[in-house]
Design a protein around this motif. Structure first.
Motif, short mmCIF file in Angstrom:
data_model
loop_
_atom_site.label_atom_id
_atom_site.label_comp_id
_atom_site.label_asym_id
_atom_site.label_seq_id
_atom_site.Cartn_x
_atom_site.Cartn_y
_atom_site.Cartn_z
N MET A 92 0.83 -1.22 0.00
CA MET A 92 0.00 0.00 0.00
C MET A 92 0.85 1.26 0.00
SD MET A 92 -3.52 -0.80 2.03
CE MET A 92 -2.86 -1.36 3.59
N VAL A 93 2.04 1.17 0.59
CA VAL A 93 2.98 2.30 0.50
C VAL A 93 3.43 2.46 -0.95
CG1 VAL A 93 5.29 3.13 1.14
CG2 VAL A 93 3.78 2.15 2.90
N ALA A 94 3.79 1.33 -1.57
CA ALA A 94 4.26 1.37 -2.96
C ALA A 94 3.19 1.93 -3.89
CB ALA A 94 4.68 -0.03 -3.40
N LYS A 95 1.93 1.68 -3.56
CA LYS A 95 0.83 2.15 -4.42
C LYS A 95 0.36 3.56 -4.05
CE LYS A 95 0.53 -1.71 -6.76
NZ LYS A 95 0.84 -1.80 -8.18
N GLY A 96 1.05 4.18 -3.11
CA GLY A 96 0.73 5.57 -2.78
C GLY A 96 -0.48 5.74 -1.87
N LEU A 97 -0.88 4.66 -1.19
CA LEU A 97 -2.05 4.77 -0.30
C LEU A 97 -1.62 5.08 1.14
CD1 LEU A 97 -4.03 1.66 -1.61
CD2 LEU A 97 -4.18 4.04 -2.37
N LEU A 98 -0.47 4.55 1.54
CA LEU A 98 0.05 4.79 2.88
C LEU A 98 1.43 5.44 2.78
CD1 LEU A 98 -0.67 1.41 4.77
CD2 LEU A 98 -2.18 3.40 4.47
N THR A 99 1.81 6.08 3.85
CA THR A 99 3.18 6.59 3.97
C THR A 99 3.84 5.85 5.13
OG1 THR A 99 2.53 8.77 3.20
CG2 THR A 99 4.57 8.65 4.46
N SER A 100 5.06 5.45 4.92
CA SER A 100 5.83 4.78 5.96
C SER A 100 6.83 5.76 6.55
CB SER A 100 6.56 3.59 5.33
OG SER A 100 7.51 3.09 6.21
N VAL A 101 6.83 5.87 7.86
CA VAL A 101 7.79 6.76 8.55
C VAL A 101 8.75 5.87 9.31
CG1 VAL A 101 8.06 8.58 10.27
CG2 VAL A 101 6.04 8.56 8.78
N SER A 102 10.04 6.01 9.06
CA SER A 102 11.00 5.13 9.71
C SER A 102 11.47 5.71 11.05
CB SER A 102 12.19 4.87 8.79
OG SER A 102 12.74 6.10 8.41
N GLY A 103 12.24 4.94 11.78
CA GLY A 103 12.76 5.41 13.06
C GLY A 103 11.99 4.83 14.24
N PRO A 104 12.49 5.10 15.46
CA PRO A 104 11.88 4.50 16.66
C PRO A 104 10.44 4.95 16.87
CG PRO A 104 13.63 6.07 17.23
CD PRO A 104 13.70 5.87 15.76
N LEU A 105 10.10 6.13 16.37
CA LEU A 105 8.70 6.59 16.48
C LEU A 105 7.96 6.41 15.14
CD1 LEU A 105 9.01 9.82 18.65
CD2 LEU A 105 7.95 7.64 19.29
N GLY A 106 8.51 5.51 14.32
CA GLY A 106 7.96 5.32 12.97
C GLY A 106 6.69 4.48 12.95
N GLY A 107 6.16 4.36 11.76
CA GLY A 107 4.95 3.58 11.56
C GLY A 107 4.29 3.99 10.25
N TYR A 108 3.00 3.78 10.19
CA TYR A 108 2.26 4.05 8.96
C TYR A 108 1.17 5.08 9.21
CZ TYR A 108 4.67 0.00 7.20
OH TYR A 108 5.65 -0.86 6.81
N ARG A 109 0.90 5.83 8.16
CA ARG A 109 -0.28 6.72 8.16
C ARG A 109 -0.82 6.76 6.74
NH1 ARG A 109 3.39 11.84 9.59
NH2 ARG A 109 4.47 12.10 7.63
N LEU A 110 -2.00 7.30 6.58
CA LEU A 110 -2.56 7.41 5.23
C LEU A 110 -1.74 8.41 4.43
CD1 LEU A 110 -6.44 7.48 5.80
CD2 LEU A 110 -4.94 5.50 5.48
N ALA A 111 -1.53 8.12 3.16
CA ALA A 111 -0.75 9.01 2.31
C ALA A 111 -1.61 10.14 1.76
CB ALA A 111 -0.12 8.23 1.16
N LYS A 112 -2.93 9.98 1.86
CA LYS A 112 -3.81 11.06 1.41
C LYS A 112 -5.08 11.04 2.25
CE LYS A 112 -4.52 8.13 -2.68
NZ LYS A 112 -4.53 8.10 -4.15
N SER A 113 -5.98 11.94 1.94
CA SER A 113 -7.22 12.03 2.71
C SER A 113 -8.01 10.72 2.59
CB SER A 113 -8.06 13.18 2.15
OG SER A 113 -9.41 13.01 2.47
N PRO A 114 -8.66 10.28 3.70
CA PRO A 114 -9.46 9.05 3.61
C PRO A 114 -10.59 9.14 2.59
CG PRO A 114 -9.69 10.12 5.78
CD PRO A 114 -8.59 10.82 5.06
N SER A 115 -10.97 10.35 2.22
CA SER A 115 -12.01 10.48 1.19
C SER A 115 -11.44 10.25 -0.21
CB SER A 115 -12.66 11.86 1.27
OG SER A 115 -11.69 12.85 0.99
N GLU A 116 -10.11 10.17 -0.29
CA GLU A 116 -9.47 9.94 -1.60
C GLU A 116 -8.96 8.51 -1.74
OE1 GLU A 116 -7.58 14.34 -2.57
OE2 GLU A 116 -6.54 13.02 -1.15
#
Lengths: 166, 166
Positions: B49-73
């Protein structure tokens, strides 16, 4: 997501059987040869279509298969469900209930909204498949195919159709 | 026909991420725990989903995933195609060209009518999936779920959301 390869063969067979004269049948091995598929593989699907009331099997040396009803009464959905199974493509495992601090089932009086939305979309697919009949696709084939393709099909049916004693 | 089990998990994860505050992320292992699925199994889908531009991956000890765009998109179709692949469920093997007395390809100037009809039906499915957004399903969840379920979700997000340094 992938439909069974058998769906393509099953629809082509139903369309070929729709072109047979009323009292004729075609054997499983001839149908398999006509579409270059494995006879044992095709037989499995033909038997399933018989069990689902789409085809009739006639036994004996002049036996074979024919449509069990009018080609206008057999839809693509009938064949897809027969060959590929009727279970939805989306299978909800209720993962919303997993995770830490599980709640008992009284906390989930309504079905999962994700499941509802997925199944509604799938109903659109099924609805569209239910609108396409073997009659329509066969008529379209006869009306739009190259004369060489039609001649080849006619010759094959004329050679291989088996006529039941009246 | 069966969609990958990953679709259910991926949609639930996207909906959970849609509930995070703007600068927060959630780790793959927390998302896997929240829905009781295997972390390695989920990680594969999150990465897709990151590769497809749906999620963004944040690296590091406080890293994780979030939506790459608005949930309406982000639509269900986006997630189904990312997780389950974009190939149609019906894969035409052109068996109409098989069998005895083959004709050359000039005899088939038009695509197979069966293939066209099957793919048109599948477009209805995809069209319906494209109309459902992560925003809509998340809002519906918040508006219609039992208070115990909402409380559980809120508590989990409050405990596990990781805030990126501003």
């Amino acid at each position: 997501m992938k439909l069974s390869d058998g769906v393509e063969a099953a629809i082509h067979c139903a369309s070929a059987l729709a072109s047979l004269p009323e009292n004729a049948v075609m054997s499983a091995s001839d149908l398999a040869e006509a579409f270059g598929v494995s006879p044992s593989y095709l037989l499995k699907h033909l038997k399933t279509m018989v069990a689902k009331g789409l085809l009739t099997s006639v036994s004996g040396p002049l036996g074979g298969y024919r449509l069990a009803k009018s080609p206008s009464e057999i839809t693509f959905l009938d064949i897809v469900l027969a060959v590929d199974g009727s279970e939805p493509a989306f299978r909800c495992k209720e993962i919303r209930r997993n995770g830490p601090c599980p709640l008992d089932s009284s906390a989930y009086p309504k079905p999962c909204g994700i499941k509802i939305a997925m199944l509604k979309a799938e109903q659109k697919y099924r609805g569209a498949l239910a609108e396409i009949t073997i009659a329509a696709v066969t008529e379209d084939h006869l009306a739009t195919s190259d004369p060489r393709v039609l001649k080849r099909g006619e010759t094959y049916l004329a050679e291989r159709a088996r006529y039941q004693p009246q």
